[in-house]
Scaffold this active site. Sequence first.
Site, short mmCIF file in Angstrom:
data_model
loop_
_atom_site.label_atom_id
_atom_site.label_comp_id
_atom_site.label_asym_id
_atom_site.label_seq_id
_atom_site.Cartn_x
_atom_site.Cartn_y
_atom_site.Cartn_z
N ASP A 1 -72.26 4.64 -69.78
CA ASP A 1 -73.72 4.55 -69.85
C ASP A 1 -74.28 3.47 -68.94
O ASP A 1 -75.38 3.59 -68.41
CB ASP A 1 -74.17 4.27 -71.29
N HIS B 1 -66.69 0.50 -76.21
CA HIS B 1 -66.51 1.92 -76.52
C HIS B 1 -65.54 2.04 -77.69
O HIS B 1 -64.57 1.30 -77.76
CB HIS B 1 -65.94 2.65 -75.28
#
Lengths: 379, 379
Positions: free
Chosen positions: A324, A267
Amino acid sequence: MKTKMQDEVVYGLEDVCINTTKLTQVDGIKGRLYYLGYPIEDIIKNNYSFEEVAYLFLHGRFPRAKQLKEFKDELSSERELDIRLKAILILTPQKGNLMALLQGMIAQLAMYDPEIADRSTEAKRRKALRIIARMPTAVTFFHRVRSNLDPVAPKHELSHAGNMLYMLTGKTPAKAEEDVFEKALILHMDHECNASTFASRIVASTEADIYSSVIAAIGALSGPLHGGANERVLRMLREVRHQYGDDPSKYIEDCIKDKKKIMGFGHRVYKTTDPRATILRKLAKKLIKTEEQLKELKFAENFADTVLKKLQESGKTTIYPNVDFFSGVVYEMLNLPLDFFTPTFAIARVVGWIAHYFEQTSDNRIYRPRLKYIGPKLR
Amino acid sequence: MKTKMQDEVVYGLEDVCINTTKLTQVDGIKGRLYYLGYPIEDIIKNNYSFEEVAYLFLHGRFPRAKQLKEFKDELSSERELDIRLKAILILTPQKGNLMALLQGMIAQLAMYDPEIADRSTEAKRRKALRIIARMPTAVTFFHRVRSNLDPVAPKHELSHAGNMLYMLTGKTPAKAEEDVFEKALILHMDHECNASTFASRIVASTEADIYSSVIAAIGALSGPLHGGANERVLRMLREVRHQYGDDPSKYIEDCIKDKKKIMGFGHRVYKTTDPRATILRKLAKKLIKTEEQLKELKFAENFADTVLKKLQESGKTTIYPNVDFFSGVVYEMLNLPLDFFTPTFAIARVVGWIAHYFEQTSDNRIYRPRLKYIGPKLR
């Protein structure tokens, strides 16, 4: 400062603060996420509903009982679509992409809105609720039509989350399913300033209406580098399991060796665990009803742990599973169609986009950066 | 640098370079504009067509005769809308906003595009031409329907600009009208990195498809602080003339005294004359056919000159008429409906958005800036 910045190009605007916010705080170093000062873990633990957290984002505080009742009533009374919009959904190609469907539908909602030109805060708030309320109706209606099933009308007494599952399947969802789905939506509601929220803010800064702002954000979210990731995680997990059986080690080792991206890991902001992933991983366990679901979840957990282990063994920088990775797993266990994953992200995140729209327009300056010219000299 | 930037908030991203470009250069100090190195004055003087300049943006060079013929043929063969899209346009509320119409239509085009998932450059280029070609068809079709007139099918042998006027009125436009309209489109084709182009780039940076990128840009352009300005210029001119007759001095003096914004003046980048305004002012003269048009133009010119004079007299910073001031005047003289002004801007600027989409995706880094948190402390 300005002269320096004009010469320099800040690719991806990494670490550039484009504005202030009172909404969401992401602490990428400690792996913490706060909605208006509330740690995300507390919001989940205290069983706040989608409607309560949406109210928090739109009003800056949690609602009292009476306010919550009014808010829920108003939101749920806005779920139904105009009959002509349904006709348009029926005319829309059934193989089309659901994110494009959402963009087109919200543009249509703007065409139908009698308050479109009303710039008062109250009118903007009503438009916001119309968008939030109708997005699940549009995608589930379209899905039922393309599946040759009768569309299911929204049920007023169901919660926002429960009603979406109901319109999708025609059945009132089990308590555990509704609860996990609702919490997954809450976990996706806002995340400071990723590309979709940024797009929403840029459109807001031109004083365009709230519909345009949300449509732009959906477009950004549709990109595989942004919201498309959870769907790709699932495709990857399915394929790896199909090819390698229960042990993903070989696939992961090859990815690390060949520097191939592993979907659902890493991320831009979190340099440690993504708190949303941690929560979703726990929530997923509540959904186990069959032996196959247990196996699926075990495989995904093992995959995530193996990536960490192999990265550490290889001496590479550790990257962690992001939201996700486990949202893909949860949506799969909830039997959402694969192409619902990203629209579901949008259906949650729209609350954040709208909160940022209000924040941007409350003290606005239009975004107008520069591009450094490196093209042909005077011709 | 980075640490410093994280603390500082760069409102509106003023003077921040977010990327490099080989497309358009705006020299705000000298009041110059270059498309791929060509001064805009030369492009207009040499009578390049819309198609030639669009080709320049998409291919980096002007086309040879054969390339131009092929490009024109391909573009013009993509003008027609699918019959179901026409049905959707007929179902769409006739009082709806045309910018929302364009957003919805392009989302629908994405749903119909068989190449939507094809990420090759060639497929992207074909999708780009489909968008550019079909935008004028969609707005003129919708306008004819809402006016209770039969829609006019596109005419293959007409130019992009001429065909749009033809589909609007049902008559092949006079040479002067087509010429001025075409040049107005060219003058609006790109302008470095204003909010709409920026929105297009942000969506592109998520690797979303070209449709989503254009839709987001249209949303940004729809804002009154961006593309909505030319329409507001015309409303202002009409109202001032209605109230004050031929002399706008009183209105302008009051605006300056009360610090009220005068529509169509000033620009974030140009600190001197906007070269597009200068060119459009000259072009407008070619459109005079009636005594009334002559009077209208004189009034607008007098308005612009009076603003400059009064600002100088009052010792205030001089701001100059921008492109919106004279594009409003030109579109009015071309008898475009008032709510066509901003969509016409979009129909021109889409070429720039698409060129920026290609540039962004050719060497991409997703935009992910930060918001500085100033909200409640831990609750």
